[in-house]
Scaffold this motif. Structure first.
Motif, mmCIF file in Angstrom:
data_model
loop_
_atom_site.group_PDB
_atom_site.id
_atom_site.type_symbol
_atom_site.label_atom_id
_atom_site.label_comp_id
_atom_site.label_asym_id
_atom_site.label_seq_id
_atom_site.Cartn_x
_atom_site.Cartn_y
_atom_site.Cartn_z
ATOM 1 N N TYR A 148 0.237 3.581 -14.186
ATOM 2 C CA TYR A 148 -0.172 2.194 -13.904
ATOM 3 C C TYR A 148 -1.673 2.103 -13.760
ATOM 4 C CZ TYR A 148 -0.456 3.216 -8.802
ATOM 5 O OH TYR A 148 -0.756 3.740 -7.564
ATOM 6 N N TRP A 152 -6.804 -3.677 -6.630
ATOM 7 C CA TRP A 152 -6.278 -3.946 -5.289
ATOM 8 C C TRP A 152 -7.325 -4.641 -4.432
ATOM 9 C CZ3 TRP A 152 -3.866 1.367 -3.396
ATOM 10 C CH2 TRP A 152 -2.724 1.648 -4.168
ATOM 11 N N SER A 164 0.994 2.730 4.171
ATOM 12 C CA SER A 164 0.044 3.713 3.616
ATOM 13 C C SER A 164 -1.234 3.845 4.450
ATOM 14 C CB SER A 164 -0.302 3.344 2.178
ATOM 15 O OG SER A 164 -0.731 2.002 2.141
ATOM 16 N N HIS A 168 0.653 10.291 4.735
ATOM 17 C CA HIS A 168 1.897 10.481 3.980
ATOM 18 C C HIS A 168 1.553 11.218 2.687
ATOM 19 C CE1 HIS A 168 -0.012 6.989 2.146
ATOM 20 N NE2 HIS A 168 0.692 7.227 1.049
ATOM 21 N N ASP A 170 2.833 11.313 -1.647
ATOM 22 C CA ASP A 170 3.663 10.643 -2.662
ATOM 23 C C ASP A 170 4.633 11.653 -3.253
ATOM 24 O OD1 ASP A 170 2.113 8.467 -2.096
ATOM 25 O OD2 ASP A 170 0.802 8.703 -3.834
ATOM 26 N N LYS A 178 -4.393 10.150 -8.747
ATOM 27 C CA LYS A 178 -4.786 8.742 -8.639
ATOM 28 C C LYS A 178 -6.299 8.638 -8.689
ATOM 29 C CE LYS A 178 -0.716 6.946 -6.387
ATOM 30 N NZ LYS A 178 -0.088 6.456 -5.156
ATOM 31 N N PHE A 180 -9.381 5.990 -7.738
ATOM 32 C CA PHE A 180 -9.760 4.786 -6.998
ATOM 33 C C PHE A 180 -11.245 4.539 -7.262
ATOM 34 C CE2 PHE A 180 -6.471 6.961 -4.431
ATOM 35 C CZ PHE A 180 -5.500 5.971 -4.387
ATOM 36 N N PHE A 193 -10.182 5.257 1.582
ATOM 37 C CA PHE A 193 -9.152 6.246 1.242
ATOM 38 C C PHE A 193 -9.543 7.549 1.945
ATOM 39 C CE2 PHE A 193 -7.632 9.779 -1.316
ATOM 40 C CZ PHE A 193 -6.302 9.432 -1.484
ATOM 41 N N THR A 250 -2.310 12.804 -4.907
ATOM 42 C CA THR A 250 -1.665 12.184 -3.742
ATOM 43 C C THR A 250 -0.314 12.833 -3.416
ATOM 44 O OG1 THR A 250 -0.772 10.423 -5.128
ATOM 45 C CG2 THR A 250 -2.876 9.995 -3.999
ATOM 46 N N HIS A 254 -2.550 11.982 2.532
ATOM 47 C CA HIS A 254 -3.616 10.988 2.443
ATOM 48 C C HIS A 254 -3.208 9.718 3.175
ATOM 49 C CE1 HIS A 254 -0.776 9.972 -0.760
ATOM 50 N NE2 HIS A 254 -1.252 8.737 -0.705
ATOM 51 N N LYS A 255 -4.156 8.847 3.353
ATOM 52 C CA LYS A 255 -3.906 7.519 3.921
ATOM 53 C C LYS A 255 -5.067 6.638 3.505
ATOM 54 C CE LYS A 255 -6.508 8.039 8.170
ATOM 55 N NZ LYS A 255 -6.661 7.562 9.517
ATOM 56 N N GLY A 256 -4.975 5.345 3.760
ATOM 57 C CA GLY A 256 -6.105 4.469 3.428
ATOM 58 C C GLY A 256 -5.729 3.022 3.557
ATOM 59 N N GLY A 257 -6.736 2.177 3.445
ATOM 60 C CA GLY A 257 -6.482 0.737 3.483
ATOM 61 C C GLY A 257 -6.368 0.177 4.882
ATOM 62 N N ARG A 264 -11.389 -4.710 1.234
ATOM 63 C CA ARG A 264 -11.734 -3.660 0.253
ATOM 64 C C ARG A 264 -11.284 -4.131 -1.127
ATOM 65 N NH1 ARG A 264 -8.487 1.961 0.580
ATOM 66 N NH2 ARG A 264 -6.920 0.497 -0.129
ATOM 67 N N MET A 266 -10.807 -2.621 -5.082
ATOM 68 C CA MET A 266 -10.945 -1.441 -5.944
ATOM 69 C C MET A 266 -10.006 -1.492 -7.151
ATOM 70 S SD MET A 266 -9.464 1.530 -3.476
ATOM 71 C CE MET A 266 -7.727 1.714 -3.092
#
Ligand SMILES: O=C(O)CCC(=O)C(=O)O
Length: 304
Positions: A148, A152, A164, A168, A170, A178, A180, A193, A250, A254-257, A264, A266
């Motif tokens: 994909y 965002w 997220s 966690h 994936d 991924k 970003f 992130f 991922t 990781h985590k973020g947002g 944010r 991106m």
């Protein structure tokens, strides 16, 4: 019975050898035989960092000689934001709704949750740039698939971290790459992130599981739980200027947002192996205009 067979197959796929030379035999061999790559020093460094740490932070300036696709992307996103200003203001009002766990109300996918692939669109062209494909293919050691791409907008909210925003990993594949790209400066308050290095499959901390709570069947850890496995001072916090690019596997933690003071913005894209059971989020039209795509780009799409 069918479920049992599926579970056995899934178990085998965890094994590096079966994953690569069983489930992903053709893309692995095809890559090695037919797609020799000459990297520039910065792209090579990205792959090196990814292999070692599971994360690499770079920028448009460092990585891409041709700045035009970035300029086009920025201008397309600006127009999209301007034309949807009222709608997004409405969505922002509900961004903090913690009762809607699973919907990530703090994060809007501006291209929609599923994307109609358009080879001519600025977003597709950006994700399919040769440099990105070369990095992804080299990291996996095979011809990967683009699963994909999206833009965002992450709204600043108050309230406890959730989804997220908590640690966690994936699950779609053994490696999940991924990208970003920040379209605005991201400081601590804009929910950078954040990654626990070496927790990816190639890293020394692979398999170390912090304590966790289940949030709708997904394992989530808070900062304290994560820091018991990877000390906080080792975390890579991806703050950065507009134009910063983060590549991260991922499958690692990781985590973020967790944006608190600033929204944010991106661009993001995801690559996996062809054998991944990742949900289909890109849909392809019957008439794809493959003439406008290179052989390497066609290999990265779920078409043939
Ligand atoms: O929004 C973020 O920075 C984290 C995103 C994330 O967890 C993911 O894409 O897997």
């Amino acid at each position: 019975m069918l479920q049992q067979i599926k579970n056995i197959a899934r178990g085998q796929r965890q094994n590096e050898f079966f994953w690569r030379y069983g489930f992903n035999f053709r893309p692995s061999v095809n890559y090695k035989l037919n797609f020799p790559v000459e990297f520039n020093a910065n792209a090579e460094k990205v792959v090196e960092n990814l292999n070692r740490d599971g994360i690499a932070v770079t920028s448009i300036d460092e990585l891409l000689a041709d700045k035009k696709p970035f300029a086009e992307l920025e201008s397309a996103v600006e127009s999209m934001l301007a034309s949807r200003r009222d709608e997004l203001a409405e969505i922002k009002l509900k961004a903090g709704d913690a009762s809607a766990i699973g919907e990530k109300t703090f994060n809007v996918e501006l291209l929609g949750s599923e994307v109609e692939f358009d080879a001519e669109s600025v977003f597709a062209r950006f994700a399919l740039q040769e440099t990105f494909l070369n990095i992804a293919n080299a990291y996996f050691g095979m011809l990967v698939k683009l699963r994909y791409y999206n833009v965002w907008q992450t709204f600043a909210t108050v309230g406890a971290a959730r989804e997220s925003q908590l640690w966690h990993f994936d699950r779609e594949d053994n490696y999940i790459l991924k990208l970003f790209l920040y379209l605005k400066d991201v400081d601590e308050g804009a929910g950078p992130f954040t990654y626990a290095p070496k927790t990816h499959r190639k890293g020394g901390l692979w398999g170390k599981q912090p304590e966790f709570s289940l949030e709708q069947n997904v394992m989530r850890s808070n900062d304290e739980q994560m820091s018991a496995v990877v000390p906080k001072e080792n975390w890579v916090k991806g703050t950065g200027k507009k134009g910063t690019i983060i590549f991260a596997d991922t499958r690692g933690f990781h985590k973020g947002g967790e944006a608190r003071t600033d929204d944010r913005l991106m661009f993001t894209a995801m690559f996996t192996s062809p054998a991944s059971d990742s949900k289909r989020l890109l849909h392809f039209p019957d008439e794809l205009k493959p003439n406008s795509l290179t052989k390497k780009q066609i290999c990265a799409l779920e078409i043939k």
